[in-house]
Design a protein around this motif. Structure first.
Motif, PDB file in Angstrom:
ATOM      1  N   TYR A  15       0.845  -0.748   0.000  1.00 21.78           N
ATOM      2  CA  TYR A  15      -0.227   0.148  -0.086  1.00 21.78           C
ATOM      3  C   TYR A  15       1.096   1.236  -0.096  1.00 21.78           C
ATOM      4  CZ  TYR A  15      -4.072  -3.039   1.252  1.00 21.78           C
ATOM      5  OH  TYR A  15      -5.141  -4.416   0.917  1.00 21.78           O
ATOM      6  N   ALA A  24       1.971  -4.988   2.753  1.00 20.96           N
ATOM      7  CA  ALA A  24       1.513  -6.116   3.617  1.00 20.96           C
ATOM      8  C   ALA A  24       0.666  -7.504   3.447  1.00 20.96           C
ATOM      9  CB  ALA A  24      -0.233  -5.524   2.573  1.00 20.96           C
ATOM     10  N   SER A  44      -2.826  -9.909  14.163  1.00 19.01           N
ATOM     11  CA  SER A  44      -3.845  -8.371  13.406  1.00 19.01           C
ATOM     12  C   SER A  44      -3.098  -8.125  12.168  1.00 19.01           C
ATOM     13  CB  SER A  44      -4.661  -7.596  14.077  1.00 19.01           C
ATOM     14  OG  SER A  44      -5.185  -6.658  13.897  1.00 19.01           O
ATOM     15  N   GLY A  45      -3.160  -7.188  10.431  1.00 13.31           N
ATOM     16  CA  GLY A  45      -2.713  -7.212  10.687  1.00 13.31           C
ATOM     17  C   GLY A  45      -1.325  -7.768   9.652  1.00 13.31           C
ATOM     18  N   SER A  46      -1.232  -8.865   9.248  1.00 12.83           N
ATOM     19  CA  SER A  46      -0.452  -9.979   9.329  1.00 12.83           C
ATOM     20  C   SER A  46      -1.297 -10.267   7.176  1.00 12.83           C
ATOM     21  CB  SER A  46      -0.761 -11.407   9.657  1.00 12.83           C
ATOM     22  OG  SER A  46      -1.855 -11.670   9.853  1.00 12.83           O
ATOM     23  N   GLY A  47      -2.330  -9.582   7.129  1.00 13.68           N
ATOM     24  CA  GLY A  47      -2.478 -10.207   5.358  1.00 13.68           C
ATOM     25  C   GLY A  47      -3.647 -10.793   5.574  1.00 13.68           C
ATOM     26  N   LYS A  48      -4.124 -11.238   6.652  1.00 14.57           N
ATOM     27  CA  LYS A  48      -4.909 -12.152   5.831  1.00 14.57           C
ATOM     28  C   LYS A  48      -5.934 -11.701   5.181  1.00 14.57           C
ATOM     29  CE  LYS A  48      -6.240 -12.762   9.804  1.00 14.57           C
ATOM     30  NZ  LYS A  48      -5.765 -11.539  11.022  1.00 14.57           N
ATOM     31  N   SER A  49      -6.736 -10.423   5.501  1.00 19.32           N
ATOM     32  CA  SER A  49      -8.138  -9.897   4.936  1.00 19.32           C
ATOM     33  C   SER A  49      -7.330  -9.199   3.478  1.00 19.32           C
ATOM     34  CB  SER A  49      -8.512  -8.513   5.435  1.00 19.32           C
ATOM     35  OG  SER A  49      -9.295  -8.602   6.175  1.00 19.32           O
ATOM     36  N   THR A  50      -5.999  -8.971   3.369  1.00 21.38           N
ATOM     37  CA  THR A  50      -5.630  -8.821   1.902  1.00 21.38           C
ATOM     38  C   THR A  50      -5.313  -9.611   0.868  1.00 21.38           C
ATOM     39  OG1 THR A  50      -4.358  -6.722   2.882  1.00 21.38           O
ATOM     40  CG2 THR A  50      -3.356  -7.754   0.811  1.00 21.38           C
ATOM     41  N   GLU A 171     -13.048 -13.411   8.091  1.00 17.24           N
ATOM     42  CA  GLU A 171     -13.498 -13.398  10.134  1.00 17.24           C
ATOM     43  C   GLU A 171     -15.060 -13.866   9.919  1.00 17.24           C
ATOM     44  OE1 GLU A 171     -11.240 -11.118  12.781  1.00 17.24           O
ATOM     45  OE2 GLU A 171     -10.148 -10.598  10.963  1.00 17.24           O
ATOM     46  N   HIS A 204      -9.516 -15.194  14.447  1.00 14.44           N
ATOM     47  CA  HIS A 204      -8.459 -15.200  14.976  1.00 14.44           C
ATOM     48  C   HIS A 204      -9.309 -16.489  16.415  1.00 14.44           C
ATOM     49  CE1 HIS A 204      -6.673 -11.423  14.421  1.00 14.44           C
ATOM     50  NE2 HIS A 204      -6.906 -10.862  13.294  1.00 14.44           N
TER      51      HIS A 204
HETATM   52  N1  LIG Z   1      -6.294   0.121   2.315  1.00 16.85           N
HETATM   53  C1  LIG Z   1      -4.744  -0.140   3.194  1.00 16.85           C
HETATM   54  N2  LIG Z   1      -4.309   0.999   2.898  1.00 16.85           N
HETATM   55  C2  LIG Z   1      -2.797   1.092   3.427  1.00 16.85           C
HETATM   56  N3  LIG Z   1      -2.535   0.234   4.168  1.00 16.85           N
HETATM   57  C3  LIG Z   1      -3.236  -0.781   4.090  1.00 16.85           C
HETATM   58  C4  LIG Z   1      -4.980  -0.713   3.831  1.00 16.85           C
HETATM   59  N4  LIG Z   1      -5.363  -2.191   4.055  1.00 16.85           N
HETATM   60  C5  LIG Z   1      -4.539  -2.956   4.786  1.00 16.85           C
HETATM   61  N5  LIG Z   1      -3.702  -2.139   5.093  1.00 16.85           N
HETATM   62  C6  LIG Z   1      -2.720  -2.803   5.570  1.00 16.85           C
HETATM   63  O1  LIG Z   1      -1.925  -3.744   5.280  1.00 16.85           O
HETATM   64  C7  LIG Z   1      -1.878  -4.650   6.749  1.00 16.85           C
HETATM   65  C8  LIG Z   1      -2.788  -5.938   6.444  1.00 16.85           C
HETATM   66  O2  LIG Z   1      -3.923  -5.842   6.670  1.00 16.85           O
HETATM   67  P1  LIG Z   1      -4.845  -6.804   6.046  1.00 16.85           P
HETATM   68  O3  LIG Z   1      -6.439  -5.716   6.423  1.00 16.85           O
HETATM   69  O4  LIG Z   1      -4.484  -7.724   5.266  1.00 16.85           O
HETATM   70  O5  LIG Z   1      -4.673  -7.913   7.786  1.00 16.85           O
HETATM   71  P2  LIG Z   1      -5.420  -8.994   8.776  1.00 16.85           P
HETATM   72  O6  LIG Z   1      -4.270  -9.928   8.792  1.00 16.85           O
HETATM   73  O7  LIG Z   1      -6.839  -8.347   7.790  1.00 16.85           O
HETATM   74  O8  LIG Z   1      -5.514  -7.715   9.916  1.00 16.85           O
HETATM   75  P3  LIG Z   1      -7.017  -7.609  10.325  1.00 16.85           P
HETATM   76  O9  LIG Z   1      -6.573 -10.008  11.625  1.00 16.85           O
HETATM   77  O10 LIG Z   1      -6.917  -7.219  11.444  1.00 16.85           O
HETATM   78  O11 LIG Z   1      -8.570  -8.182   9.791  1.00 16.85           O
HETATM   79  C9  LIG Z   1      -1.630  -4.228   7.631  1.00 16.85           C
HETATM   80  O12 LIG Z   1      -0.819  -3.600   8.145  1.00 16.85           O
HETATM   81  C10 LIG Z   1      -3.397  -2.747   7.130  1.00 16.85           C
HETATM   82  O13 LIG Z   1      -2.309  -1.666   8.413  1.00 16.85           O
END
Ligand SMILES: Nc1ncnc2c1ncn2[C@@H]1O[C@H](COP(=O)(O)OP(=O)(O)OP(=O)(O)O)[C@@H](O)[C@H]1O
Ligand SMILES: [Mg+2]
Lengths: 232, 407
Positions: A15, A24, A44-50, A171, A204
């Protein structure tokens, strides 16, 4: 060896809109076969949603390629991708998945209508799906009249409606109490067993992780571990 | 069907906001309709009044008469033609006229005047000429050497009812025209110009005086509706030999009045424009809120396979539904109001009334019930609804589903 359904190569996502660019995902490889039941875990923030968004074509990776059912979705135009999702990918999000003004029947039927399924088949399929998630008696309820767990079950039924190859769930149980969460997982596991639908869900919740047959752990945007387990 | 239903359900998510927006459209449309109805009604009435004294809505002349208005450019009256014209349902009356000039004299006073040979019956019906008489009486028959004169002229010549005027002029094909005419009545006409220059006489008397038996300089045509002007003109042209005759509309014969109305209505368009501009803001605000608060839902719908243009289409439907609801209610209420005031006309009072009466107009606020008014407002609203939905629609097309879902 079953048929490959998800195949991600070297997927990276950075990003750049933020002050400090966020990596991410970094060179993620992922290979999932038809009929698998996979949990995606990590802090959290490990990139799962991404990662889920990349696989579902909701966002594009900075580099790397993603194949779903043999189609290189990273090359599809936006409209083609939407169509591809309609036919092949079911999505379930954490909460508020449904259109609030429509009943369960209409929410599920909506996808079928987008697919231009004739009305008669639609009605039948909607009832069938609601039965599978155990909510036949809620056909005419709007989301506001359903509990969080029931809403998620309708969302799963809607994701199933289009007869997708895979269901991606970010989730899905996060907003549910443990009983509803267990119930939703049981339904998903049953659909996976009986209909051979591939599930990839992030979570989680330890009890949800235990239901999976494969657990992929992400840490800092990289695959940290990938283990096969026997679900409890 | 599905999208119509979805749009309909969506607009009622925030009932109060939608009702307020619908109400604003309703009032704007109602105001605009009432306003257009009154202004159009006033114009129509003014046009009707003016043309019934002067040119008629349409006039048939011998070709070339308008450029050279002389009795030599007159044409022979034709019963057949009149019958054919009156068969057209849009045409209500015909007024044959022979319009000439003469020198009038009484005792030692002399003045150039306009002599209008008219059909006493049809003029009475069309413009109630008989009611303008302030002294004496209207023509009793069609073939007498009697005249009616404007009160201004009567003053200048110092004549009164039952006096006899001498008229001298040039007749058809340079014959000489002279005769003595008894004043039957004195008219008070709205136009000061006419009032001090005009002499009316029965058509046959004037034809006889000018040696132009059975000839007319013009055949004026009255219409039931002001708005039938152009179509009737074409119909008339199809009835006559356009090589020999010319057909002119009042707009061609009185361009100043047409221009005055055009200029005046431009001002009205601006007022209505401002009205619609104001409600556009309300409608636009509602649309923006309706779309932005559903951003996440849009993201999810895109994720489950709904094309963005379908989403934009739903928002467009919502915009059209809200505005058309207000619009249709406004049109209905407008029809009621126009109907009410047409049945029970509003009378002017005070000085405005006197001005109107001086000009020979009825002191009534006319409401035009022309369908065009209602259709125009509906179309304007429809176009507005589409235009205003463009921006939210554009926003949807540019929506990033991930951002929307995370919002
Ligand atoms: N649109 C965005 N712009 C900038 N950074 C982003 C964006 N979306 C996600 N990130 C960053 O990318 C990284 C991965 O985010 P992601 O949402 O994939 O994490 P996650 O594993 O799903 O976390 P969680 O368990 O909290 O849902 C995080 O550091 C987040 O801050
Ligand atoms: Mg996440």
């Amino acid at each position: 060896m079953g048929k490959t359904i998800i195949d991600a190569h070297n997927v990276s996502k950075t990003y750049k809109e933020t002050m400090v660019p966020v990596k991410a995902l970094q060179d993620v490889h992922l290979h999932i076969e038809e009929g698998e039941f996979v949990a995606l875990v990590g802090p959290s923030g490990s990139g799962k949603s991404t990662l889920l968004n990349m696989i579902g074509g909701l966002d594009e990776p900075t580099s790397g390629t993603v194949f779903v059912d043999g189609v290189e979705i990273t090359k599809l135009s936006e409209n083609k991708m939407i169509d591809f999702r309609l036919q092949n990918i079911g999505f379930v999000f954490q909460s508020f998945n449904l259109i609030p003004v429509l009943t369960s029947r209409e929410n599920i039927g909506f996808v079928l209508q987008l697919q231009k399924v004739p009305k008669k088949d639609r009605e039948k399929r909607v009832l069938e799906l609601l039965r599978e998630v155990g909510l036949e008696e809620k056909v005419n309820s709007r989301p506001g009249e359903l509990s969080g767990g029931q809403q998620q079950r309708v969302a799963v039924a809607r994701a199933l409606a289009s007869k997708p190859k895979i269901i991606l769930a970010d989730e899905p149980t996060a907003n549910l109490d443990s009983k509803s969460a267990g119930n939703l997982m049981d339904i998903m596991a049953k659909l996976n067993q009986e209909e051979k639908i591939t599930f990839l869900f992030s979570t989680h919740d330890q009890r949800v992780i235990e239901k999976a047959r494969r657990v992929i752990t992400l840490v800092d945007g990289k695959v940290d571990s990938d283990v096969v387990q026997t679900p409890t | 069907m599905m999208f119509l239903k979805l749009a309909w359900l969506n607009i009622w998510r925030n009932r109060r906001r939608t009702l307020i927006t619908v109400a604003s459209v309703f009032f704007a449309v109602l105001l605009a309709i009432t306003f257009r109805s009154v202004t159009d009604g006033v114009y129509e009435n003014m046009i009707h009044n003016v043309v019934s004294y002067s040119s008629g809505y349409l006039q048939i002349h011998k070709k070339g008469y308008w450029d050279e208005q002389s009795i030599d450019n007159s044409f022979e009256a034709d019963e057949q033609l009149s019958k054919k014209l009156l068969n057209n349902p849009k045409i209500t009356y015909l007024m044959p006229r022979l319009e000439t000039f003469a020198l009038s004299s009484f005792a030692d006073k002399t003045k150039g005047v306009m002599v209008l040979g008219i059909d006493p019956v049809s003029e009475k019906e069309v413009n109630r000429l008989n009611e303008k008489i302030i002294e004496g009486q209207y023509f009793e028959s069609n073939n007498v050497d009697h005249i009616l004169i404007g009160s201004g002229l009567a003053e200048q010549l110092n004549t009164k009812v039952n006096d006899t005027l001498v008229l001298i002029g040039q007749g058809y094909h340079a014959s000489s025209a002279a005769g003595k005419f008894k004043i039957d009545g004195i008219l008070k006409l709205g136009s000061p110009e006419l009032n001090s220059n005009v002499i009316y006489m029965p058509l046959q008397a004037s034809q006889y005086l000018y040696g132009a038996e059975n000839r007319l300089t013009s055949l004026s045509i009255m219409l039931g509706k002001t708005s039938d002007l152009e179509s009737s003109k074409r119909a008339v042209e199809n009835t006559i030999d356009i090589e020999a005759y010319e057909v002119m509309t009042w707009k061609q014969m009185m361009p100043e009045m047409d221009q005055f109305i055009e200029a005046d209505s431009a001002g009205h368009y601006i007022i209505i424009g401002i009205l619609y501009f104001i409600i556009s803001f309300g409608l636009f605000g509602t649309l923006l809120m309706m779309t932005f608060e559903r951003n996440r839902e849009f993201g999810i719908l895109i994720a489950i396979g709904m094309k963005k243009r379908l989403l934009a289409y739903v928002v467009l439907l919502e915009s059209i539904m809200i505005s058309l609801m207000g619009c249709l209610m406004g049109v209905l209420a407008g029809i009621l109001i126009v109907h009410l005031f047409t049945e029970n006309p509003v009378q002017f009072s005070g000085s405005l009334r006197e001005v109107y009466e001086d000009y020979g107009f009825e002191p009534i606020i006319y409401f035009s019930g022309h369908i065009r008014i209602f259709i125009t407002q509906t179309l304007i609203i429809l176009v507005l609804a589409i235009l205003l939905a463009l921006y939210p629609g554009f926003k949807i097309l540019r929506l990033k589903p991930v951002d929307a879902i995370n919002s």
